[in-house]
Design an enzyme around this catalytic site. Structure first.
Site, PDB file in Angstrom:
ATOM      1  N   ARG A   1       0.831  -1.225   0.000  1.00 40.68           N
ATOM      2  CA  ARG A   1       0.000   0.000   0.000  1.00 40.68           C
ATOM      3  C   ARG A   1       0.856   1.262   0.000  1.00 40.68           C
ATOM      4  O   ARG A   1       0.503   2.278   0.605  1.00 40.68           O
ATOM      5  CB  ARG A   1      -0.965   0.046   1.190  1.00 40.68           C
ATOM      6  CG  ARG A   1      -1.735  -1.235   1.427  1.00 40.68           C
ATOM      7  CD  ARG A   1      -2.637  -1.617   0.300  1.00 40.68           C
ATOM      8  NE  ARG A   1      -3.275  -2.903   0.547  1.00 40.68           N
ATOM      9  CZ  ARG A   1      -3.926  -3.591  -0.374  1.00 40.68           C
ATOM     10  NH1 ARG A   1      -4.035  -3.141  -1.611  1.00 40.68           N
ATOM     11  NH2 ARG A   1      -4.492  -4.734  -0.085  1.00 40.68           N
TER      12      ARG A   1
ATOM     13  N   ASN B   1       2.835  -7.099   8.078  1.00 45.41           N
ATOM     14  CA  ASN B   1       2.861  -8.486   7.611  1.00 45.41           C
ATOM     15  C   ASN B   1       4.345  -8.858   7.573  1.00 45.41           C
ATOM     16  O   ASN B   1       4.999  -8.815   6.540  1.00 45.41           O
ATOM     17  CB  ASN B   1       2.231  -8.610   6.222  1.00 45.41           C
ATOM     18  CG  ASN B   1       0.746  -8.294   6.266  1.00 45.41           C
ATOM     19  OD1 ASN B   1       0.052  -8.606   7.237  1.00 45.41           O
ATOM     20  ND2 ASN B   1       0.238  -7.659   5.224  1.00 45.41           N
TER      21      ASN B   1
ATOM     22  N   LYS C   1       1.120  -7.618  14.348  1.00 42.78           N
ATOM     23  CA  LYS C   1      -0.153  -7.960  13.708  1.00 42.78           C
ATOM     24  C   LYS C   1      -0.276  -9.476  13.841  1.00 42.78           C
ATOM     25  O   LYS C   1       0.581 -10.210  13.348  1.00 42.78           O
ATOM     26  CB  LYS C   1      -0.135  -7.547  12.240  1.00 42.78           C
ATOM     27  CG  LYS C   1      -1.350  -8.023  11.442  1.00 42.78           C
ATOM     28  CD  LYS C   1      -1.299  -7.531   9.989  1.00 42.78           C
ATOM     29  CE  LYS C   1      -2.480  -8.009   9.185  1.00 42.78           C
ATOM     30  NZ  LYS C   1      -2.462  -7.520   7.788  1.00 42.78           N
TER      31      LYS C   1
ATOM     32  N   GLU D   1      -5.919 -11.600   9.008  1.00 37.73           N
ATOM     33  CA  GLU D   1      -5.629 -11.743   7.575  1.00 37.73           C
ATOM     34  C   GLU D   1      -4.538 -12.793   7.331  1.00 37.73           C
ATOM     35  O   GLU D   1      -3.595 -12.578   6.569  1.00 37.73           O
ATOM     36  CB  GLU D   1      -5.251 -10.388   6.980  1.00 37.73           C
ATOM     37  CG  GLU D   1      -6.364  -9.365   7.153  1.00 37.73           C
ATOM     38  CD  GLU D   1      -6.095  -7.993   6.545  1.00 37.73           C
ATOM     39  OE1 GLU D   1      -4.923  -7.644   6.366  1.00 37.73           O
ATOM     40  OE2 GLU D   1      -7.089  -7.301   6.250  1.00 37.73           O
TER      41      GLU D   1
ATOM     42  N   ASP E   1     -11.844  -0.621   8.349  1.00 32.87           N
ATOM     43  CA  ASP E   1     -10.488  -0.590   7.800  1.00 32.87           C
ATOM     44  C   ASP E   1     -10.260   0.653   6.955  1.00 32.87           C
ATOM     45  O   ASP E   1     -10.185   0.557   5.728  1.00 32.87           O
ATOM     46  CB  ASP E   1     -10.279  -1.860   6.939  1.00 32.87           C
ATOM     47  CG  ASP E   1      -8.845  -2.035   6.505  1.00 32.87           C
ATOM     48  OD1 ASP E   1      -7.993  -1.270   6.954  1.00 32.87           O
ATOM     49  OD2 ASP E   1      -8.581  -2.946   5.696  1.00 32.87           O
TER      50      ASP E   1
ATOM     51  N   GLU F   1      -4.548   4.321  15.374  1.00 31.77           N
ATOM     52  CA  GLU F   1      -3.816   4.081  14.118  1.00 31.77           C
ATOM     53  C   GLU F   1      -4.544   4.812  13.000  1.00 31.77           C
ATOM     54  O   GLU F   1      -5.732   4.573  12.751  1.00 31.77           O
ATOM     55  CB  GLU F   1      -3.740   2.575  13.812  1.00 31.77           C
ATOM     56  CG  GLU F   1      -2.975   2.274  12.530  1.00 31.77           C
ATOM     57  CD  GLU F   1      -2.784   0.782  12.263  1.00 31.77           C
ATOM     58  OE1 GLU F   1      -2.373   0.042  13.179  1.00 31.77           O
ATOM     59  OE2 GLU F   1      -3.046   0.363  11.116  1.00 31.77           O
TER      60      GLU F   1
ATOM     61  N   GLU G   1      -4.629   4.408   0.865  1.00 31.82           N
ATOM     62  CA  GLU G   1      -5.030   3.123   0.282  1.00 31.82           C
ATOM     63  C   GLU G   1      -6.448   3.163  -0.314  1.00 31.82           C
ATOM     64  O   GLU G   1      -6.662   2.822  -1.463  1.00 31.82           O
ATOM     65  CB  GLU G   1      -4.945   2.032   1.350  1.00 31.82           C
ATOM     66  CG  GLU G   1      -5.482   0.703   0.878  1.00 31.82           C
ATOM     67  CD  GLU G   1      -5.430  -0.383   1.956  1.00 31.82           C
ATOM     68  OE1 GLU G   1      -4.905  -0.136   3.044  1.00 31.82           O
ATOM     69  OE2 GLU G   1      -5.918  -1.491   1.676  1.00 31.82           O
TER      70      GLU G   1
ATOM     71  N   GLU H   1     -15.496  11.592  -0.739  1.00 30.64           N
ATOM     72  CA  GLU H   1     -16.599  10.788  -0.199  1.00 30.64           C
ATOM     73  C   GLU H   1     -17.808  10.865  -1.130  1.00 30.64           C
ATOM     74  O   GLU H   1     -18.460   9.861  -1.412  1.00 30.64           O
ATOM     75  CB  GLU H   1     -16.977  11.315   1.187  1.00 30.64           C
ATOM     76  CG  GLU H   1     -18.145  10.566   1.813  1.00 30.64           C
ATOM     77  CD  GLU H   1     -18.542  11.157   3.160  1.00 30.64           C
ATOM     78  OE1 GLU H   1     -18.459  12.391   3.331  1.00 30.64           O
ATOM     79  OE2 GLU H   1     -18.956  10.382   4.042  1.00 30.64           O
TER      80      GLU H   1
HETATM   81  C1  GCV Z   1      -0.681  -4.554   5.872  1.00 32.23           C
HETATM   82  C2  GCV Z   1      -5.795  -3.767   4.966  1.00 32.23           C
HETATM   83  C3  GCV Z   1      -4.803  -3.585   3.854  1.00 32.23           C
HETATM   84  C4  GCV Z   1      -3.629  -4.530   4.008  1.00 32.23           C
HETATM   85  C5  GCV Z   1      -2.994  -4.277   5.370  1.00 32.23           C
HETATM   86  C6  GCV Z   1      -4.061  -4.480   6.437  1.00 32.23           C
HETATM   87  C7  GCV Z   1      -3.519  -4.149   7.811  1.00 32.23           C
HETATM   88  O1  GCV Z   1      -6.417  -4.982   4.874  1.00 32.23           O
HETATM   89  O2  GCV Z   1      -5.425  -3.782   2.638  1.00 32.23           O
HETATM   90  O3  GCV Z   1      -2.714  -4.258   2.980  1.00 32.23           O
HETATM   91  O4  GCV Z   1      -1.909  -5.135   5.573  1.00 32.23           O
HETATM   92  O5  GCV Z   1      -5.139  -3.626   6.204  1.00 32.23           O
HETATM   93  O6  GCV Z   1      -3.742  -3.032   8.233  1.00 32.23           O
HETATM   94  O7  GCV Z   1      -2.879  -4.982   8.403  1.00 32.23           O
END
Ligand code: GCV
Length: 843
Positions: free
Chosen positions: A189, A231, A308, A312, A391, A413, A419, A537
Site C-alpha cells: 500500500r 505483515n 499484527k 488476515e 479498515d 492508528e 489506500e 466521499e
Molecule cells: C498490511 C488492509 C490492507 C492490508 C494491510 C491491512 C492491515 O487490509 O489492505 O494491505 O496489511 O489492512 O492493516 O494490516
C-alpha cells in the site's frame, strides 16, 4: 463550503494572480516537503532584521549538533544570514540553544513559564547579561531539536518574533509512523516508490534517504518509526540482520527518531528452531528475552515491536488458545528491562465470515476480542486501534474500542497512505476526517471523553499512549507519489503533537511552508485541501456505506458489488430494495451496543443517526428520506454528480495560481494529477450511479444517470481493427463495453461523424491505461491532428475497468457538422489501446 463561496475563492485567487508579479521560480521536485526554507520575500525578511548573528549551543550531543546545523541551514535559506558559533555568551545579541539544564548554567535566573514535559520546548526572547537573546530550550536534547524546528517554522510563516514566548509539549508520548516496507523493497500500500530501507532482502547500502526522512519526521516531532511491514518477515529478527537494522537506527538517531520493527509471532518456530510459538511456553518466552537482549546490544535505543497477529492469515496466539494479552505480555516482558514497548494491533478479525448470516459483523471484532482483556496487558504494551471499526474506509464511526479499555494503554492508528482514498492520485486531505474521530466523545461513564484524550492517556490516567500513522513513504523524489499527499503526513504529525489544532490551521500552515505565503496560494490550496475529503466521499461512498471500491483487488477504482458475497465483512448489503448494515442492538448485529449508553442513543435509531453514518448503522429502503429531505437514492445520485463537479473546480483553482506556487515542476505535476482525478471522479460517478440505477430500478429525478447525450460509444463507431469487448463489472465502462485493438492488428482506428453544429467544443476521449504496456493514441477531427499521447501511467491494473479508465480532455476544438472524428490506437505489450467513448461538449 457552499458552491458560491468556493467559486469566490477561485475568482479571488485568479484575480490576485493578475495583480501580483510572479515569485522568483525555484526548481523543486517536492523532496524538501515542508522544509523548503525558500528565501522570504523582502517585506517578510524585514521582520527579522534584528535577528542575532551569533549562536551559542549548550552541549555537543549529536541531537544538538543536528539542531545547530538545522538552524544555520534554515536561516541561510530563508533570511540569507549566517550564524557565528560561540562557546560562551558573547557581548552581542545571540541565539541560545540547549536543554533547560544547559540554560541553567548560562542564565540561572531564567525559567520556563510552565514545567516542560518530555520532548517539550520553550522559545522566548530575553535579555541575558544585557544582550537580547532568542532562547530555544528543550526539556531534553530532543525537545531542543523540536524547538529549533518550531522556531524555523515561525520564520517561514513570517511570524513576528518580537514578543516570542511559547512553551509547548506533546500531548502524546508515542508519535510513531509505521512503514509497511517489505525486505525485498516493495511497500505494501505504498504509492511513493520503492523502499528507502530495504532492497533484495537486505538493508540498503545507501541510507542517506532514511536520514532525510528522519529529519522530515523530526521537524514535526515524530519520535518513532517502524520500518517494516506489519505483515512481517521473520528474517527481520535474524542475527545477521540485526546489524543491518542498526545502520538504519544510526541514520535516525541524530534526529531523535527511534527505530522499531514489526515482528511475526511465529518467529520462534520459523527462525528460532522451536516447535512452538505458544506465548506461554517458557522456551518461547526465553527466546524472546534472548532476542531482545541481542537487539539492544546493537541498537541501545531500540523503540519496540509492532504486532499484527490472528489477522488476515497472520499467525497468532489463537493457534494455542491464548489471548492477545498473553502474546503481547510475553514479548513486552522481553523488552521491558531495556525500556522498549509493544504496540499490539487490535486489527484482529476473521476474514472468512459467513456473509449469509445477518448477525455476523466484522466491525464487532476488535471490541469483542480486546474489551474482555482490559487490565490484562503489561504497562509497556499499547493496544493500537484503527480509527474506525472496519479498515480506513472513507467514512466510519470512531471505533468503540477506544471507550472500552480503561485499564490499558491505547494508540490510534491512522492511515496516512491513501489506500482507500485515491492512492495519492486523488487529492484527499485526511485531517478533517481524523479530527472527527479524535473529537468524537465516547462519553464513557457519562463524562466528556473524546478519543484524543483517551489515547493521550489523559482520560484513564495512562502513562503511555498516542498516535501511529501508516506513512509508507518511498524513494520517489516527492516521498509519497504526490506533493499534495505530504499534507497528510504533516497533518498526522501535527495532530499527534496537539490534536486540538484545527484542520484549517494545519492546512494553512502546511500550504505556507510548502508553497509560500502568497495569499492567493494559501487561500486556493487550503480551500482545496479542506473540501477534498467530503468531495472524495461524495463521488465514492455515500452515507457511511463505506468506500464502494474494488475491495477484492486494488482498493482503487469502483467495484460496488465486490464487498458482497464474501467473507471479508466489508458489506454494505445493497440489494434491489435498500442498502446499509443493520448494526443496531434491537434488530441487527448488536455493534451499537459496544458504545457507552449515551453514544448508543445516537446510533440505535434511524432518526437519531446522522445522515453521514446512516448506512453504517442501518439498512434502509432507497426511498427513505434523509434529514436533508432527499431520498437515499437521490442523495447517491446527487452527491456523485456534486463530487465530480467539485473536482473540476479543483482544477480551475489550481490553474488560478499558476506562477505563484514557487516553481513550475510541482505546479505541472499537481495539475496533471488533478486533471486525472477530474476524469476518474467521472468514472466513479458513472459506475456507482449506474449500479444503483440498475439494482434499485429508481431513476434519477434529474435525468442524468444512464443518459449521456454528448457521448458516442466506441462500440458504435466504425471500427478498423478494433473489436468490442465486455468490461467487468459492466458499470465500469460506459454501456458495459469497450473496444480493444488486438495486438496482432498493429494499429486500429475508430471513427464517427460529428452530428452537432459549427462551434467550439471540448472533446473528451475515455480510454483505458493498462499497466502492462505503453499504447499510443492519436485524435483527428476532419483530418486535423487534435492531440496525441502515450498511455504510460502505472495505474494499479492490467485489465480494462474502473482502475484503468482514464479521460483525455482536449479543450477548445472547432468542429462543424459532419466532421470525421477519428481515434487511432497503437497497442503495446499487453495494452490494447482500448477506448470506451468520446464525449463532445460545448465549450
Ligand atoms: C498490511 C488492509 C490492507 C492490508 C494491510 C491491512 C492491515 O487490509 O489492505 O494491505 O496489511 O489492512 O492493516 O494490516
Amino acid at each position: 463550503m457552499k458552491r458560491s463561496s468556493f467559486l469566490r475563492v477561485v475568482f479571488l485567487a485568479g484575480f490576485l494572480t493578475l495583480l501580483c508579479p510572479s515569485q522568483q521560480l525555484r526548481a523543486d521536485n517536492g523532496y524538501e516537503g515542508w522544509l523548503r526554507y525558500a528565501p522570504l520575500k523582502e517585506k517578510e525578511r524585514e521582520k527579522f532584521g534584528a535577528f542575532p548573528s551569533t549562536l551559542v549551543v549548550g552541549n555537543d550531543s549529536p541531537l544538538l549538533q543536528a539542531s545547530q546545523k538545522e538552524l544555520i541551514r534554515g536561516l541561510r535559506g530563508m533570511l540569507g544570514r549566517d550564524l557565528t558559533i560561540e562557546k560562551e555568551l558573547p557581548k552581542e545579541n545571540a541565539v541560545v540553544l540547549g536543554t533547560l539544564a544547559d540554560l541553567r548554567s548560562l542564565a540561572p535566573e531564567l525559567h520556563p513559564p510552565v514545567e516542560l514535559r518530555t520532548d517539550g520546548y520553550w522559545l522566548t526572547s530575553r535579555r541575558i547579561h544585557g544582550q537580547e537573546c532568542i532562547i530555544v530550550a528543550g526539556a531534553t536534547d530532543r525537545g531542543t531539536l523540536y524547538g529549533v524546528f518550531a522556531l524555523l517554522r515561525k520564520i517561514a510563516l513570517a511570524e513576528d518574533l518580537s514578543h516570542l514566548q511559547e512553551a509547548q509539549a506533546p500531548a502524546n508520548p508515542v508519535r510513531w509512523v509505521n512503514d509497511w516496507d517489505n525486505l525485498d523493497g516493495r511497500i505494501e500500500r505504498g504509492y511513493g516508490g520503492r523502499s528507502m530501507f530495504f532492497e533484495n532482502g537486505s538493508v540498503r547500502a545507501d541510507l542517506s534517504r532514511a536520514n532525510d526522512y528522519a529529519r522530515l519526521l523530526a521537524s514535526v516531532s515524530v519520535n518513532g518509526c517502524i520500518v517494516n511491514n506489519v505483515n512481517a518477515n521473520p528474517r527481520v529478527l535474524a542475527t545477521d540482520f540485526l546489524p543491518q537494522l542498526a545502520r538504519i537506527a544510526d541514520a535516525f538517531r541524530p534526529w531523535g527518531l527511534r527505530l522499531g520493527i514489526s515482528v511475526d509471532l511465529s518467529s520462534t518456530k520459523s527462525l528460532g528452531g522451536l516447535d512452538t510459538f505458544d506465548p506461554l511456553d517458557p522456551r518461547v518466552q526465553s527466546w524472546w528475552k534472548e532476542k531482545a537482549n541481542e537487539i539492544y546490544r546493537v541498537i541501545p535505543d531500540f523503540a519496540g515491536f509492532l504486532v499484527k497477529a490472528d489477522s488476515e492469515g497472520r499467525p497468532g496466539p489463537s493457534s494455542y488458545g491464548r489471548t492477545p494479552a498473553d502474546a503481547a505480555n510475553t514479548i513486552a516482558r522481553a523488552l521491558q528491562p531495556h525500556g522498549g514497548i509493544v504496540m499490539y494491533r487490535a486489527f484482529v478479525y476473521d476474514h472468512h465470515l459467513d456473509w449469509r448470516n445477518p448477525k455476523n459483523d466484522r466491525a464487532r471484532a476488535a471490541y469483542d476480542i480486546f474489551h474482555p482483556l482490559d487490565g490484562n496487558f503489561d504497562d509497556n504494551v499499547i493496544v493500537q486501534i484503527k480509527h474506525g471499526p472496519i479498515d480506513f474506509q472513507v467514512r466510519e464511526p470512531a471505533s468503540p474500542l477506544f471507550g472500552g479499555l480503561e485499564r490499558t494503554n491505547e494508540a490510534i492508528e491512522l492511515q496516512i497512505t491513501q489506500e482507500y482514498m485515491g492512492q495519492q492520485r486523488h487529492l484527499c486531505f485526511l485531517v478533517p476526517m481524523w479530527k472527527e474521530t479524535l473529537d468524537f466523545d465516547m462519553r464513557v461513564d457519562g463524562g466528556a471523553t473524546p478519543v484524543k484524550n483517551i489515547v493521550s492517556g489523559q482520560v484513564f490516567h495512562r502513562a503511555l499512549g498516542g498516535f501511529a500513522g501508516v506513512a509508507n513513504a518511498g524513494l520517489d523524489a516527492n516521498w509519497m507519489g504526490n506533493p499534495m499527499a505530504m499534507a497528510n503526513l504533516y497533518g498526522f504529525a501535527r495532530l499527534a503533537w496537539d490534536a486540538n489544532l484545527s484542520s484549517a490551521n494545519i492546512a494553512e500552515e502546511w500550504t505556507r511552508l510548502t508553497f509560500g505565503n502568497d495569499l492567493a496560494v494559501v487561500r486556493a490550496i487550503s480551500t482545496m485541501l479542506l473540501s477534498s475529503w467530503p468531495t472524495y466521499e461524495n463521488y465514492t461512498g455515500p452515507l457511511g456505506a463505506g468506500t464502494l471500491t474494488d475491495i477484492l483487488g486494488s482498493h482503487y477504482g469502483p467495484g460496488v458489488a465486490s464487498s458482497e458475497n464474501n467473507g471479508w465483512g466489508q458489506w454494505h448489503r445493497a440489494d434491489h430494495e435498500g442498502i446499509g448494515m443493520d448494526r443496531t442492538v434491537a434488530t441487527g448485529t448488536g455493534f451499537v451496543g459496544q458504545y457507552s449508553p449515551a453514544v448508543q442513543k445516537e446510533f440505535e435509531t434511524f432518526p437519531a443517526t446522522p445522515d453521514t453514518l446512516l448506512l453504517f448503522f442501518h439498512h434502509v429502503p432507497y426511498a427513505y428520506r434523509l434529514k436533508s429531505g432527499k431520498t437515499v437514492i437521490q442523495h447517491i445520485y446527487d452527491s456523485h454528480y456534486e463530487g465530480a463537479e467539485r473536482v473540476s473546480q479543483f482544477v480551475q483553482m489550481w490553474e488560478s495560481i499558476r506562477g505563484l506556487v514557487g516553481d513550475d515542476e510541482r505546479y505541472a505535476f499537481v495539475l496533471a494529477k488533478l486533471k486525472y482525478q477530474e476524469g476518474h471522479a467521472i468514472v466513479w460517478r458513472d459506475a456507482v450511479c449506474n449500479w444503483f440505477l440498475r439494482v434499485s430500478g429508481i431513476p434519477d429525478t434529474k435525468g442524468r444517470v444512464g443518459n449521456y447525450p454528448n457521448r458516442t460509444e466506441a462500440e458504435s463507431m466504425r471500427l478498423q481493427g478494433y473489436v468490442p469487448v465486455d468490461v467487468e463489472p459492466p458499470e465500469n465502462a460506459s454501456g458495459g463495453k469497450a473496444v480493444a485493438c488486438q495486438p496482432a492488428t498493429g494499429e486500429c482506428a475508430a471513427t464517427f461523424h460529428f452530428s452537432g453544429t459549427l462551434g467550439t467544443y471540448q472533446v473528451n476521449v475515455q480510454y483505458f491505461d493498462q499497466n502492462n504496456g505503453k499504447a499510443r493514441f492519436r485524435v483527428l477531427a476532419g483530418g486535423r491532428l487534435l492531440d496525441e499521447w502515450v498511455a504510460d501511467d502505472s495505474l494499479p491494473n492490467s485489465k480494462l475497468g474502473g482502475d484503468t479508465s482514464t479521460r483525455r480532455k482536449i479543450g477548445r476544438v472547432t468542429l462543424q457538422h459532419g466532421d470525421e472524428i477519428r481515434i487511432e490506437g497503437i497497442p503495446d505489450g499487453g495494452e490494447v489501446a482500448a477506448l470506451d467513448y468520446v464525449e463532445i461538449n460545448p465549450n
